[in-house]
Design an enzyme around this catalytic site. Structure first.
Site, PDB file in Angstrom:
ATOM      1  N   ILE A  85      49.926   0.429 -15.011  1.00  0.00           N
ATOM      2  CA  ILE A  85      48.810  -0.013 -16.083  1.00  0.00           C
ATOM      3  C   ILE A  85      48.876   0.715 -17.360  1.00  0.00           C
ATOM      4  O   ILE A  85      49.143   1.743 -17.458  1.00  0.00           O
ATOM      5  CB  ILE A  85      47.622   0.348 -15.302  1.00  0.00           C
ATOM      6  CG1 ILE A  85      46.478  -0.442 -16.081  1.00  0.00           C
ATOM      7  CG2 ILE A  85      47.222   1.744 -15.353  1.00  0.00           C
ATOM      8  CD1 ILE A  85      45.032  -0.211 -15.378  1.00  0.00           C
ATOM      9  N   VAL A  87      48.259  -0.001 -21.914  1.00  0.00           N
ATOM     10  CA  VAL A  87      47.572  -0.664 -23.019  1.00  0.00           C
ATOM     11  C   VAL A  87      48.254  -0.243 -24.430  1.00  0.00           C
ATOM     12  O   VAL A  87      48.908   0.827 -24.379  1.00  0.00           O
ATOM     13  CB  VAL A  87      46.210  -0.148 -22.961  1.00  0.00           C
ATOM     14  CG1 VAL A  87      45.212  -0.385 -24.075  1.00  0.00           C
ATOM     15  CG2 VAL A  87      45.262  -0.273 -21.777  1.00  0.00           C
ATOM     16  N   GLU A 119      50.355   6.308  -8.380  1.00  0.00           N
ATOM     17  CA  GLU A 119      51.242   7.774  -8.812  1.00  0.00           C
ATOM     18  C   GLU A 119      51.015   8.139 -10.376  1.00  0.00           C
ATOM     19  O   GLU A 119      51.196   6.955 -10.902  1.00  0.00           O
ATOM     20  CB  GLU A 119      52.539   8.185  -8.285  1.00  0.00           C
ATOM     21  CG  GLU A 119      53.566   7.127  -8.730  1.00  0.00           C
ATOM     22  CD  GLU A 119      54.898   7.435  -8.190  1.00  0.00           C
ATOM     23  OE1 GLU A 119      55.976   7.283  -9.017  1.00  0.00           O
ATOM     24  OE2 GLU A 119      54.931   7.424  -6.939  1.00  0.00           O
ATOM     25  N   ASN A 124      49.669  13.806 -17.395  1.00  0.00           N
ATOM     26  CA  ASN A 124      48.883  12.576 -17.982  1.00  0.00           C
ATOM     27  C   ASN A 124      47.427  12.819 -17.755  1.00  0.00           C
ATOM     28  O   ASN A 124      46.884  12.082 -16.673  1.00  0.00           O
ATOM     29  CB  ASN A 124      49.331  11.265 -17.392  1.00  0.00           C
ATOM     30  CG  ASN A 124      48.981  10.028 -18.325  1.00  0.00           C
ATOM     31  OD1 ASN A 124      48.101  10.114 -18.922  1.00  0.00           O
ATOM     32  ND2 ASN A 124      49.593   8.992 -18.192  1.00  0.00           N
ATOM     33  N   TYR A 131      41.435   7.443 -13.368  1.00  0.00           N
ATOM     34  CA  TYR A 131      41.295   7.164 -12.060  1.00  0.00           C
ATOM     35  C   TYR A 131      40.271   8.006 -11.308  1.00  0.00           C
ATOM     36  O   TYR A 131      39.806   7.346 -10.339  1.00  0.00           O
ATOM     37  CB  TYR A 131      42.771   7.615 -11.517  1.00  0.00           C
ATOM     38  CG  TYR A 131      43.947   6.780 -12.028  1.00  0.00           C
ATOM     39  CD1 TYR A 131      43.723   5.397 -12.328  1.00  0.00           C
ATOM     40  CD2 TYR A 131      45.378   7.408 -12.584  1.00  0.00           C
ATOM     41  CE1 TYR A 131      44.806   4.547 -12.832  1.00  0.00           C
ATOM     42  CE2 TYR A 131      46.069   6.512 -13.085  1.00  0.00           C
ATOM     43  CZ  TYR A 131      46.055   5.287 -13.166  1.00  0.00           C
ATOM     44  OH  TYR A 131      46.824   4.406 -13.841  1.00  0.00           O
TER      45      TYR A 131
END
Length: 165
Positions: A85, A87, A119, A124, A131
């Site tokens: 994912i 952006v 994962e 990060n 999440y």
């Protein structure tokens, strides 16, 4: 821009969420090079776009001129895995990833997945907050999983969230 529009598009950011197809590969590659420090190869993205076990979702600008965000979802027996994912850097911190993640969770649940797995790099922190805010918990880690540019390794955190009650 792909013509495969989902049943519940993201509309609060003047954008259209669509299921991408192989004809979207050039735009997806351009997006990957701009948005992802560890960009997927053209071969991997092409394979995901044509494999029925994957869905690649793209969030296009309102006019359909540019991909602003994208996600790759793989379906496994009983589970789904969010493999990516991302952006665009200039679009971050505006809620796009949160909305896209919400869509991915709904979509995976509609397709019968019981859990969503993912994962991420241990460093990060922004992704981990995203999440955890969406109800994911840490299941474990893979020591030294990611290779760094300097030759060192970084751990991967394994996370999951139930999609069914």
């Amino acid at each position: 821009m792909s013509a495969n529009v989902p049943t519940s598009p993201i509309s609060s950011h003047n954008a259209s969420l669509v299921l991408l197809g192989v004809h979207d590969l050039p735009a997806l590659m351009a997006f990957e090079r701009r948005a992802n420090d560890d960009a997927w190869s053209e071969a991997l993205l092409s394979a995901a776009l044509i494999d029925d076990g994957y869905e690649v979702w793209g969030l296009w600008s309102g006019g359909g001129a540019e991909l602003r965000a994208a996600a790759v979802l793989a379906y496994l027996p009983f589970d789904a895995e969010l493999q990516s994912i991302c952006v665009l850097p200039e679009e971050r911190r505006h809620g796009l990833a949160r909305e896209l993640l919400g869509w991915i969770m709904r979509r995976a649940g509609e397709r019968g997945a019981e859990r969503l797995l993912l994962e991420l790099r241990a460093s990060n922190v922004a992704a981990r907050r995203l999440y955890e805010g969406a109800g994911f918990g840490i299941d474990g880690q893979r020591r030294g999983y990611y290779r760094q540019d300097d030759g060192s390794n970084e751990d991967a955190l394994l996370m999951s969230r139930a999609l069914t009650e």
